[in-house]
Design a protein around this motif. Structure first.
Motif, PDB file in Angstrom:
ATOM      1  N   GLY A 105      13.707  -0.693   0.639  1.00 54.03           N
ATOM      2  CA  GLY A 105      13.356  -2.086   0.900  1.00 54.03           C
ATOM      3  C   GLY A 105      11.849  -2.138   1.045  1.00 54.03           C
ATOM      4  O   GLY A 105      11.161  -1.125   0.871  1.00 54.03           O
ATOM      5  N   SER A 106      11.309  -3.295   1.380  1.00 50.31           N
ATOM      6  CA  SER A 106       9.853  -3.397   1.457  1.00 50.31           C
ATOM      7  C   SER A 106       9.339  -2.658   2.692  1.00 50.31           C
ATOM      8  O   SER A 106      10.087  -2.417   3.639  1.00 50.31           O
ATOM      9  N   LEU A 107       8.053  -2.320   2.662  1.00 50.09           N
ATOM     10  CA  LEU A 107       7.432  -1.648   3.808  1.00 50.09           C
ATOM     11  C   LEU A 107       7.497  -2.557   5.033  1.00 50.09           C
ATOM     12  O   LEU A 107       7.730  -2.101   6.147  1.00 50.09           O
ATOM     13  N   ARG A 108       7.288  -3.851   4.776  1.00 44.94           N
ATOM     14  CA  ARG A 108       7.282  -4.795   5.888  1.00 44.94           C
ATOM     15  C   ARG A 108       8.630  -4.787   6.595  1.00 44.94           C
ATOM     16  O   ARG A 108       8.710  -4.831   7.816  1.00 44.94           O
ATOM     17  N   MET A 109       9.716  -4.712   5.782  1.00 42.70           N
ATOM     18  CA  MET A 109      11.054  -4.710   6.374  1.00 42.70           C
ATOM     19  C   MET A 109      11.286  -3.432   7.193  1.00 42.70           C
ATOM     20  O   MET A 109      11.974  -3.450   8.207  1.00 42.70           O
ATOM     21  N   ASP A 155      11.459  -9.946  11.177  1.00 40.11           N
ATOM     22  CA  ASP A 155      10.334 -10.864  10.936  1.00 40.11           C
ATOM     23  C   ASP A 155       9.821 -11.498  12.234  1.00 40.11           C
ATOM     24  O   ASP A 155       9.579 -12.687  12.315  1.00 40.11           O
ATOM     25  N   THR A 156       9.666 -10.654  13.249  1.00 45.28           N
ATOM     26  CA  THR A 156       9.239 -11.181  14.554  1.00 45.28           C
ATOM     27  C   THR A 156       7.717 -11.329  14.612  1.00 45.28           C
ATOM     28  O   THR A 156       7.192 -12.160  15.335  1.00 45.28           O
ATOM     29  N   TYR A 157       7.003 -10.463  13.876  1.00 43.20           N
ATOM     30  CA  TYR A 157       5.537 -10.409  14.011  1.00 43.20           C
ATOM     31  C   TYR A 157       4.853 -11.030  12.807  1.00 43.20           C
ATOM     32  O   TYR A 157       5.389 -11.062  11.711  1.00 43.20           O
ATOM     33  N   SER A 158       3.613 -11.490  13.043  1.00 43.11           N
ATOM     34  CA  SER A 158       2.854 -12.079  11.929  1.00 43.11           C
ATOM     35  C   SER A 158       2.259 -10.971  11.074  1.00 43.11           C
ATOM     36  O   SER A 158       2.164  -9.822  11.506  1.00 43.11           O
ATOM     37  N   ASP A 159       1.839 -11.321   9.855  1.00 47.88           N
ATOM     38  CA  ASP A 159       1.228 -10.326   8.956  1.00 47.88           C
ATOM     39  C   ASP A 159       0.009  -9.678   9.602  1.00 47.88           C
ATOM     40  O   ASP A 159      -0.241  -8.494   9.449  1.00 47.88           O
ATOM     41  N   GLU A 160      -0.740 -10.494  10.330  1.00 46.62           N
ATOM     42  CA  GLU A 160      -1.967  -9.989  10.965  1.00 46.62           C
ATOM     43  C   GLU A 160      -1.635  -8.860  11.936  1.00 46.62           C
ATOM     44  O   GLU A 160      -2.268  -7.790  11.925  1.00 46.62           O
ATOM     45  N   ASN A 213      -2.682  -4.957  11.718  1.00 43.99           N
ATOM     46  CA  ASN A 213      -3.358  -4.369  12.869  1.00 43.99           C
ATOM     47  C   ASN A 213      -2.715  -3.030  13.248  1.00 43.99           C
ATOM     48  O   ASN A 213      -3.404  -2.023  13.456  1.00 43.99           O
ATOM     49  N   ALA A 214      -1.369  -3.056  13.330  1.00 38.74           N
ATOM     50  CA  ALA A 214      -0.630  -1.828  13.674  1.00 38.74           C
ATOM     51  C   ALA A 214      -0.878  -0.757  12.622  1.00 38.74           C
ATOM     52  O   ALA A 214      -1.061   0.423  12.950  1.00 38.74           O
ATOM     53  N   LEU A 215      -0.905  -1.157  11.337  1.00 44.15           N
ATOM     54  CA  LEU A 215      -1.116  -0.177  10.263  1.00 44.15           C
ATOM     55  C   LEU A 215      -2.520   0.428  10.353  1.00 44.15           C
ATOM     56  O   LEU A 215      -2.710   1.620  10.094  1.00 44.15           O
ATOM     57  N   GLU A 216      -3.482  -0.392  10.762  1.00 43.97           N
ATOM     58  CA  GLU A 216      -4.852   0.113  10.874  1.00 43.97           C
ATOM     59  C   GLU A 216      -4.915   1.177  11.965  1.00 43.97           C
ATOM     60  O   GLU A 216      -5.497   2.251  11.784  1.00 43.97           O
ATOM     61  N   LEU A 217      -4.266   0.870  13.076  1.00 51.60           N
ATOM     62  CA  LEU A 217      -4.267   1.840  14.181  1.00 51.60           C
ATOM     63  C   LEU A 217      -3.510   3.109  13.803  1.00 51.60           C
ATOM     64  O   LEU A 217      -3.803   4.190  14.311  1.00 51.60           O
ATOM     65  N   GLY A 237      -4.236  -0.231  -0.765  1.00 58.73           N
ATOM     66  CA  GLY A 237      -4.471   0.263  -2.135  1.00 58.73           C
ATOM     67  C   GLY A 237      -3.216   0.197  -3.006  1.00 58.73           C
ATOM     68  O   GLY A 237      -3.267   0.424  -4.212  1.00 58.73           O
ATOM     69  N   LEU A 238      -2.058  -0.093  -2.400  1.00 56.66           N
ATOM     70  CA  LEU A 238      -0.810  -0.149  -3.172  1.00 56.66           C
ATOM     71  C   LEU A 238      -0.726  -1.480  -3.922  1.00 56.66           C
ATOM     72  O   LEU A 238      -1.260  -2.485  -3.458  1.00 56.66           O
ATOM     73  N   PRO A 239      -0.028  -1.498  -5.048  1.00 53.52           N
ATOM     74  CA  PRO A 239       0.014  -2.747  -5.835  1.00 53.52           C
ATOM     75  C   PRO A 239       0.606  -3.933  -5.053  1.00 53.52           C
ATOM     76  O   PRO A 239       0.089  -5.038  -5.115  1.00 53.52           O
ATOM     77  N   ASP A 240       1.734  -3.709  -4.323  1.00 54.88           N
ATOM     78  CA  ASP A 240       2.362  -4.851  -3.648  1.00 54.88           C
ATOM     79  C   ASP A 240       2.036  -4.911  -2.163  1.00 54.88           C
ATOM     80  O   ASP A 240       2.661  -5.671  -1.409  1.00 54.88           O
ATOM     81  N   LYS A 241       1.096  -4.051  -1.719  1.00 57.73           N
ATOM     82  CA  LYS A 241       0.720  -3.999  -0.303  1.00 57.73           C
ATOM     83  C   LYS A 241       1.952  -3.936   0.614  1.00 57.73           C
ATOM     84  O   LYS A 241       2.753  -3.019   0.490  1.00 57.73           O
ATOM     85  N   LEU A 242       2.112  -4.951   1.498  1.00 60.58           N
ATOM     86  CA  LEU A 242       3.224  -4.871   2.457  1.00 60.58           C
ATOM     87  C   LEU A 242       4.593  -4.980   1.786  1.00 60.58           C
ATOM     88  O   LEU A 242       5.601  -4.562   2.353  1.00 60.58           O
ATOM     89  N   ASN A 243       4.609  -5.558   0.599  1.00 58.71           N
ATOM     90  CA  ASN A 243       5.907  -5.692  -0.079  1.00 58.71           C
ATOM     91  C   ASN A 243       6.224  -4.498  -0.971  1.00 58.71           C
ATOM     92  O   ASN A 243       7.139  -4.550  -1.788  1.00 58.71           O
ATOM     93  N   TYR A 244       5.451  -3.432  -0.801  1.00 61.04           N
ATOM     94  CA  TYR A 244       5.686  -2.207  -1.585  1.00 61.04           C
ATOM     95  C   TYR A 244       7.113  -1.719  -1.304  1.00 61.04           C
ATOM     96  O   TYR A 244       7.517  -1.588  -0.157  1.00 61.04           O
TER      97      TYR A 244
END
Length: 1495
Positions: A1346-1350, A1356-1361, A1365-1369, A1378-1385
């Motif tokens: 499924g997608s990375l976001r899922m 879907d409790t949290y906003s994209d921001e 933020n969590a991914l940066e940390l 750098g991935l083509p679909d970013k969070l929807n990879y």
């Protein structure tokens, strides 16, 4: 002659003239026997068997024959002496007895010849005696009549002679119904199939099968109750015969090909199109060759079946003609009654013969089909052992197994339906011819209707296949998701994510059922049009017939004979499209099989094998050039080396330099372009990837050899397997899963090595066997096995290796670069040369140091796994994948072991839960359960619609009979338009009702399956972790795939058929009873008899089906294994043993398949005799009531009774299908009774929104156990953790570290004591309330497809921001942006398209996103490289500073700066303090630090 005919036919008391009685009736049997005997004797001569002993039966036959022959001669002399004055007038009277006696003498000779040639039951003689008896019945009646009228006195000798002769003939007929006893040699086979001992009559009526049916009725059948196969059905006989023929065919084909290709001038290439054409031609001709070979072997037997089918067709068309005569008789005023009885009996006789020949044909077809399946499986299996490497690469294992499963099935279907391809058009033409005779050109209207109905069905079928593809796509998605859920269930429970995934599964399910619903509605149109087809054809024909001319009158004869013909017409019409498609599929399958069987084979002369001599070199390769395929580039060039006997040769080189190819060349697995390879003595081979069989560990090592105990122990010790045997639950009797699933990589490699060592071969080819094992184990194995002091020190060894430490001890080192030997010599020589070898040493030496440190870690984690997984009750988890591998196999999956049950020592080593067949009949509660799920609101309309549909059918048929009885006024009938209109209206009403019922049942089925699936899903997701550990995921997946599929489609389809035929039967009975109420006297006993026969059949048939499907999977498993391990099997020379095993498995499956299809024939023959009883009753009673009954009613009753036989068979067949599939409801409901975990949410206990605020944890006298009866994993733990404390938990394997985490998350419930978080007792909370407020970073990073976001935030409790933020940390932002679909990879299954380190960081991002006050960190061991580990640790320190952190630590350096360390041992806390003070105490923690090199 006319006088004769008047005396015989046009009379109320028919008689045959004396002349006819003494000529035709005497000569007919004689002529038959004299004509048949030469052919029969020749047949016996060609196909003779062992001579039979002189039995009582044979003696009785000969004695009776002698008496019969003497009678004729006695009669001859009697006439000669007593009646000589009559002789001049009737020479015939003198000739007949002589001819008769000579024929009996011939019969006696045939009896003797049969005994000599081993024929135990004779068709020819049975028919001769039968003809004789039938022909004697007429004179018998005449003689009895004469005796009654005139008394016996005038000619008492003639009377007595005739009666004695008749009695003896009857006795002969009776004796010929039995089979002679077998020759003594035959009686050795255990549980032999009784068909061999059966007489011709018993074979024809399938009486020989009765024994098994009775046995199956008394007790459920077991595999040992089944008969062993007849010799002609065994793999050994079939395949060996076929193999010779196929080899010659293949050689011919190759010669043709070589001839064709030699026609192309050298150097020139064919254009691409011509090449493609050549390839297609080759495939076609190979398929045709295979068909020819099969036809040559099985054709003659198949033709005997085809002959039965032609006879069957002749009888089938005779029945409507007799019906026509019967109806003609009914409408004649003064027709003699005996004619009616004659027609009725003739109809009964024809119906019986029709049944017998039909089932004889089906039996032949299925027998041929079974043999074809055995033959093709045998050929493919043998081919897979000799196929060349290049050819093997063109087809996957799956494709080869498919050839055996799918393509053989297609060929079996082809055998059954092939005759329909040419016979159906003939049948259709004949039907139309007879209809034309009755109705003239109006018959064409019927054809027009047919032409309209069938394209409609074709269009629907096309649409449905598209819908089915869509449905299968969603089903595959659902099963894939279920598989992931089951594999990652622990994570779902830790994160409280079950609801999100439940919704996802249900989303797939809704779409799947949507497609199914559309497909079923289309199917209903198809069924309605097909079931109404006989009405539509009749409506069109009769309508056109009465409308084109007023003088066209419909009488009973026209109507009901036409209806009988239309019913016949339906069969070929429905079979033809099916037969065509089956034939097309079979052609494709034949091509595929032919192509595979004509693939290149390994040449036996690639390597010359010679016996071992003392002073010879072990291996010699001279000037060798090798390639993987005929036309490919060489993979090895200019190879020259000799290996002296007993030397150790090491082969080194970079990845891809051709090391493994060199070993393959020595085994003869590659194509030898030039040069020679010679090996002296036997060979043992250890491949790079260990090949392990699904058998016990001991069987894997012995590999077909006898066990010699001392040597076996020595081998185990040398291969470092003894410590592993202590871990395995049943030592060396532990069953190893498919592909060695429950062994680690190193263990597999060591078993593979042990197999080779146990062989005591002369030459050992070892392909990097030490790569998968730890450094210290590798050293042990080298010293004890391979090296100069090892067990193999006197053998010739060729070792491919990357381990530098072993090279100094090798006698010779070969350095390979790009397929050539660039250097060879001893270690010291090569180092001094400073060539490629010296570079190689330097690059590897540095990487090896790193490798060994990582490997030690991974070893440790593996040891941890083994110990916990083999606790007495927990089942090895690899079992889940093991059975999950084949979810769509047709097995009745095992009955799962109960969690609580005690395990028996012998069962300890069992891993694969063997498929057990369910036993006994299906309980009534299951049906009630199923119908309750559908709901009364639907069941009542369904039954009403069925009743309405049958009432409409009955009404239009009755209307037709009334129309037929309508008196004819001035050559026409009145109100034909109105009659036609009513007829049409009733017929169309029935069609609409059929559509309604089928749609209603389909929707009912969908409602039931939706509900049952939902219950199953909820039950499984609410189950505790212990349930998933003890239930193989394969069993669960099987429920979600196969069982739900059966509930979706099979049960509703079976019910549709069963109910429609059941109501049809009711209609027939009502019609027959309306016409002749006396039929009740016959119908009710027949119904009881029917129920009796059917109950016998259903019990046996269900059990046979289960046994057959259970014995099917081992064939494919074994096939799979063989294809993957073919090179090992060849190297060890074990082909014949594996072929024998494959034969046994196929034969074992066929022992259940054979009685299964015979059971259907047995049932059908018995039932159809009952059905024919109804025909006889209807016809005879109609004749008796001739004065009161109209022809229309008789036609209605008799034409309907003709359908009974078919209806009865279908009811039982559909009933059996429903019985077999309703079991799925039980298997799906099974998990409703298993224990469940606590509720997900608690209504009464509302938590504050921000709980836990501080993150304090308190354990009060807390104890925990994994399962009842096991000892406590945590014992009386009391401890208080303050807010923001960082706690490290350490201890040896099994000390209870992970159990603490499981307790906090309530994955396991407390046995006693409590845990408080922020002062609230967690036992009172809902599981999701608790688990969603605390976080764990688990040891093995599990991602779902499924997608990375899922994967980070399924609700879907949290906003994209916040997510970014969590991914940066988590140090993933750069990678993901750098991935083509970013969070929807899209992550693939198990997150395999991310590296292990990245997956671990995603798990960290999940924790950062939730940011709860309590974090549990189950530290990953060897999964993560040092870099990622440092990242994770630093992030946790900075981001979770104000949280309580519990770390289950495996590497002590990560927790040295923690507030406290808890040291656990055997479920107790033994030490607890800050790291510095614990080191100062010099206790257990200090010792652990010292071991890790930290102090």
């Amino acid at each position: 002659m006319r006088g004769d005919w008047n005396q015989t036919w046009y009379t109320h008391t028919p008689e045959l003239s004396d002349c006819f009685q003494n000529t035709v009736l005497v000569w007919a049997p004689c002529i038959y026997l004299w004509v048949c005997s030469p052919f029969y004797c020749l047949h016996l001569y060609c196909h003779g068997r062992d001579r039979l002993p002189f039995s009582l039966l044979c003696s009785a036959k000969l004695l009776l024959g002698f008496f019969l022959a003497s009678f004729g001669f006695v009669e001859f002399f009697y006439i000669l002496l007593e009646r000589n004055q009559e002789i001049h007038r009737h020479l015939v009277f003198l000739l007949s007895p002589v001819i008769r006696s000579l024929t009996v003498v011939l019969a006696v000779c045939i009896i003797q010849w049969e005994r000599v040639r081993g024929c135990r039951s004779s068709v020819v003689l049975f028919l001769y005696w039968l003809l004789g008896v039938v022909c004697s019945l007429v004179p018998l009646r005449a003689k009895i009549q004469l005796a009654v009228e005139q008394g016996l006195s005038p000619d008492i000798v003639r009377y007595l002679a005739f009666f004695s002769y008749f009695a003896l003939q009857l006795a002969q007929l009776f004796l010929s119904c039995f089979a002679d006893q077998a020759p003594p040699s035959k009686a050795t086979l255990k549980n032999a199939c009784p068909v061999q001992d059966a007489s011709f009559l018993s074979k024809f009526l399938f009486w020989w099968f009765r024994g098994l049916v009775v046995k199956g009725y008394r007790n459920p059948l077991q595999a040992e109750d089944l008969w062993s196969l007849r010799k002609e059905d065994t793999s050994e006989k079939i395949v060996s015969d076929l193999e010779e023929e196929w080899t010659t065919e293949r050689t011919k084909l190759q010669q043709q090909e070589n001839y064709l290709s030699s026609g192309v001038p050298l150097g020139s290439r064919l254009p691409d199109q011509a090449q493609l054409l050549r390839k297609l031609q080759k495939e076609q001709s190979s398929g045709f060759c295979l068909l020819r070979t099969l036809a040559r072997n099985f054709g003659p037997y198949f033709l005997s079946g085809t002959l039965c089918l032609i006879v069957h067709d002749a009888f089938m068309f005779a029945i409507p003609q007799v019906l026509s005569l019967l109806l003609g008789f009914m409408s004649e005023e003064d027709a003699p009654l005996w004619k009616g009885y004659f027609y009725a009996s003739l109809m009964f006789l024809l119906s019986c013969l029709l049944s017998l020949f039909n089932h004889q044909y089906m039996y032949t077809c299925f027998t041929v089909g079974m043999r074809v399946k055995t033959a093709v499986m045998g050929l493919v299996y043998r081919k897979s052992l000799v196929i060349s490497s290049a050819a093997r690469r063109t087809c996957t294992v799956g494709e080869i197994v498919n050839l055996v499963s799918a393509d053989t099935q297609k060929l079996m279907d082809f055998v059954v339906y092939f005759n329909a391809v040419w016979l159906a058009p003939i049948e259709i033409a004949l039907c139309l011819f007879f209809l034309w005779q009755h109705l003239g050109p109006s018959a064409l209207a019927g054809i027009a209707t047919v032409i309209l109905i069938f394209p409609l069905n074709g269009f629907i079928a096309k649409k449905r296949s598209k819908l089915q593809e869509i449905q299968m796509k969603f089903m595959d998605g659902r099963i894939k998701l279920m598989n992931e859920i089951l594999n990652g269930i622990k994570i779902l429970k830790f994160y409280a994510w079950e609801k999100a995934y439940l919704e996802q599964v249900l989303g797939y399910r809704e779409k799947e059922l949507g497609a199914l619903r559309k497909s079923q509605i289309l199917y209903s149109i198809s069924i309605a049009s097909f079931n109404s087809s006989s009405f539509l054809i009749a409506f069109a024909m009769f309508g056109v017939y009465v409308l084109i001319d007023d003088k066209n009158v419909l009488d009973a004869q026209k109507v009901f004979v036409s209806m009988a013909l239309i019913n016949i017409l339906k069969t070929p019409l429905s079979q033809l499209p099916f037969a065509m498609s089956t034939t097309m599929q079979a052609v494709v399958s034949l091509k595929r099989l032919g192509k595979f069987l004509c693939q290149e084979e390994l040449k036996p002369d690639n390597v010359s094998r010679e016996p071992c001599k003392l002073d010879d070199d072990g291996v010699v390769v001279e000037n060798g050039t090798f390639s993987w395929s005929k036309d490919g580039a060489p993979c090895l060039k200019r190879i020259n080396f000799q290996v002296p006997r007993g030397a150790l040769v090491a082969v080194v080189g970079h990845v891809g330099s051709g090391k493994s190819s060199l070993l393959s060349a020595m085994l003869g697995e590659t194509e030898r372009r030039s040069g020679s390879v010679s090996i002296k003595g036997s060979v043992a081979y250890v491949p790079q990837q260990a090949w392990i069989q699904n058998a016990t560990l001991q069987d894997n090592i012995l590999f077909g050899r006898e066990k010699r105990k001392s040597w076996y122990q020595r081998v185990l010790e040398a291969c470092a397997l003894l410590p592993d045997l202590e871990i395995l639950p049943a030592g060396d009797a532990t069953e190893i899963g498919e592909k060695g699933l429950n062994l680690s990589g190193g263990q597999k490699q060591r078993v593979s090595l042990a197999r080779a060592v146990y062989r005591k071969a002369d030459v050992y080819l070892l392909d990097d066997p030490l790569s998968a094992v730890d450094a210290h184990v590798g050293q042990h194995i080298f010293d004890k096995v391979i090296g100069p002091k090892g067990v193999l020190r006197d053998k010739t060894r060729v070792l491919v290796t990357h381990g530098m430490s072993f090279l100094p001890q090798a006698d010779l080192i070969l350095v390979l670069v790009d397929g050539e030997i660039t250097e060879s010599g001893s270690y010291q020589e090569l180092l001094n040369r400073n060539g490629a070898f010296a570079d190689f040493i330097h690059t590897f030496a540095s990487s090896e140091r790193k490798e060994s440190s990582v490997q030690r870690g991974s070893r440790r984690s593996c040891a941890r796994l083994s110990v916990t997984d083999f606790m007495p009750f927990s089942r090895d988890l690899s079992q889940e994948q093991l059975i999950g591998g084949d979810t769509n196999n047709v097995t009745m999956q095992s009955v799962e072991p109960d969690i609580e049950q005690e395990q028996i020592p012998e069962e300890l080593g069992k891993l694969t839960v063997v498929d057990k067949a369910r036993i006994g009949r299906v309980k009534l509660e299951l049906y009630i359960e199923y119908f309750r799920t559908i709901g009364l609101a639907l069941i009542v309309p369904i039954l009403f619609l069925y009743a309405f549909q049958q009432a409409a059918s009955l009404a239009y048929n009755y209307w037709l009979s009334m129309w037929a009885d309508e008196p004819i006024i001035n050559g026409t009938q009145l109100n034909t338009d109105m009659k036609l209109g009513v007829y049409g209206a009733l017929g169309f009403a029935q069609g609409i009702a059929i559509f309604g019922t089928t749609v209603a049942i389909s929707i009912g089925g969908i409602i039931a399956s939706h509900q049952l699936h939902l219950d199953l899903l909820k039950n499984v997701l609410h189950s505790p972790m212990s349930f998933f550990e003890s239930t193989p995921s394969g069993n669960l997946l099987n429920r979600f795939a196969k069982e739900i599929d059966a509930i979706d489609c099979m049960i509703p389809d079976g019910l549709k058929m069963m109910l429609s035929y059941f109501f049809k039967l009711m209609e027939v009975c009502i019609i027959v009873l309306l016409a002749t109420p006396f039929a009740a006297i016959i119908i009710f006993p027949l119904a009881l008899l029917y129920a009796f026969v059917q109950s016998f059949y259903v019990a046996t048939s269900c059990q046979l089906r289960r046994l057959e499907s259970v014995s099917r999977s081992p064939i494919y498993t074994h096939f799979n294994e063989t294809v993957q391990g073919a090179s090992v099997i060849r190297a060890f020379g074990e082909q014949s043993r594996f072929i024998l095993q494959a034969n046994q498995r196929v034969d074992h499956n066929q022992t259940a398949y054979f009685p299964r299809f015979v059971a259907t024939r047995w049932l059908a023959v018995n039932l159809e005799f009952l059905g024919n009883g109804v025909v006889l009753a209807a016809a005879i009673l109609s004749v008796m009531g001739k004065d009161t009954l109209s022809p229309g009613i008789v036609g209605l009753a008799v034409s309907h009774s003709l359908q009974v036989t078919g209806i009865l068979s279908w009811i039982v067949r559909s009933w059996t299908d429903v019985e077999n599939n309703i079991v799925s409801v039980e298997r799906v409901k099974e998990y409703a009774e298993t224990p469940k975990e606590a509720a997900w949410t608690s209504e009464c206990n509302a938590l504050p929104f921000a709980w836990p605020q501080t993150g304090t944890i308190e354990f009060q006298d807390y104890s925990l156990q994994y399962r009842k009866g096991l000892e406590f994993a945590l014992k009386g733990i009391s401890l208080h953790i303050h807010q923001r404390e960082k706690i490290g938990i350490v201890g040896r394997t099994g000390a209870g570290k992970s159990s603490l985490a499981l307790g906090i998350f309530r994955i396991l419930e407390a046995a006693k004591g409590k845990i408080y978080i922020d002062g609230i007792d967690i036992a009172e909370l809902g599981l999701h309330d608790l688990r969603s407020r605390i976080t764990i970073i688990p040891q093995d990073p599990v991602l779902f497809s499924g997608s990375l976001r899922m994967n980070l935030d399924p609700f879907d409790t949290y906003s994209d921001e916040e997510v970014w933020n969590a991914l940066e940390l988590a140090h993933l932002k750069n990678f993901i942006s750098g991935l083509p679909d970013k969070l929807n990879y899209e992550c693939s299954e198990g997150g395999e398209n991310l590296s292990l380190g990245q997956r671990q960081l995603v798990c960290l991002a999940r924790a950062l996103l939730r940011k709860t006050k309590i974090l549990v960190l189950d530290e990953a061991t060897a999964a993560v490289d040092l870099e990622t580990d440092t990242l994770i640790q630093s992030t946790i320190r900075s981001q979770f500073e104000d949280c309580t952190v519990l770390t289950i630590a495996h590497r002590l350096n990560t927790i040295m700066d923690y507030t406290k360390v808890i040291v656990m041992d055997k479920g107790h806390i033994v030490e607890m303090d800050s790291p510095a003070s614990l080191i100062a105490q010099r206790g257990q923690f200090y010792r652990m630090c010292r071991e890790a090199g930290l102090v």
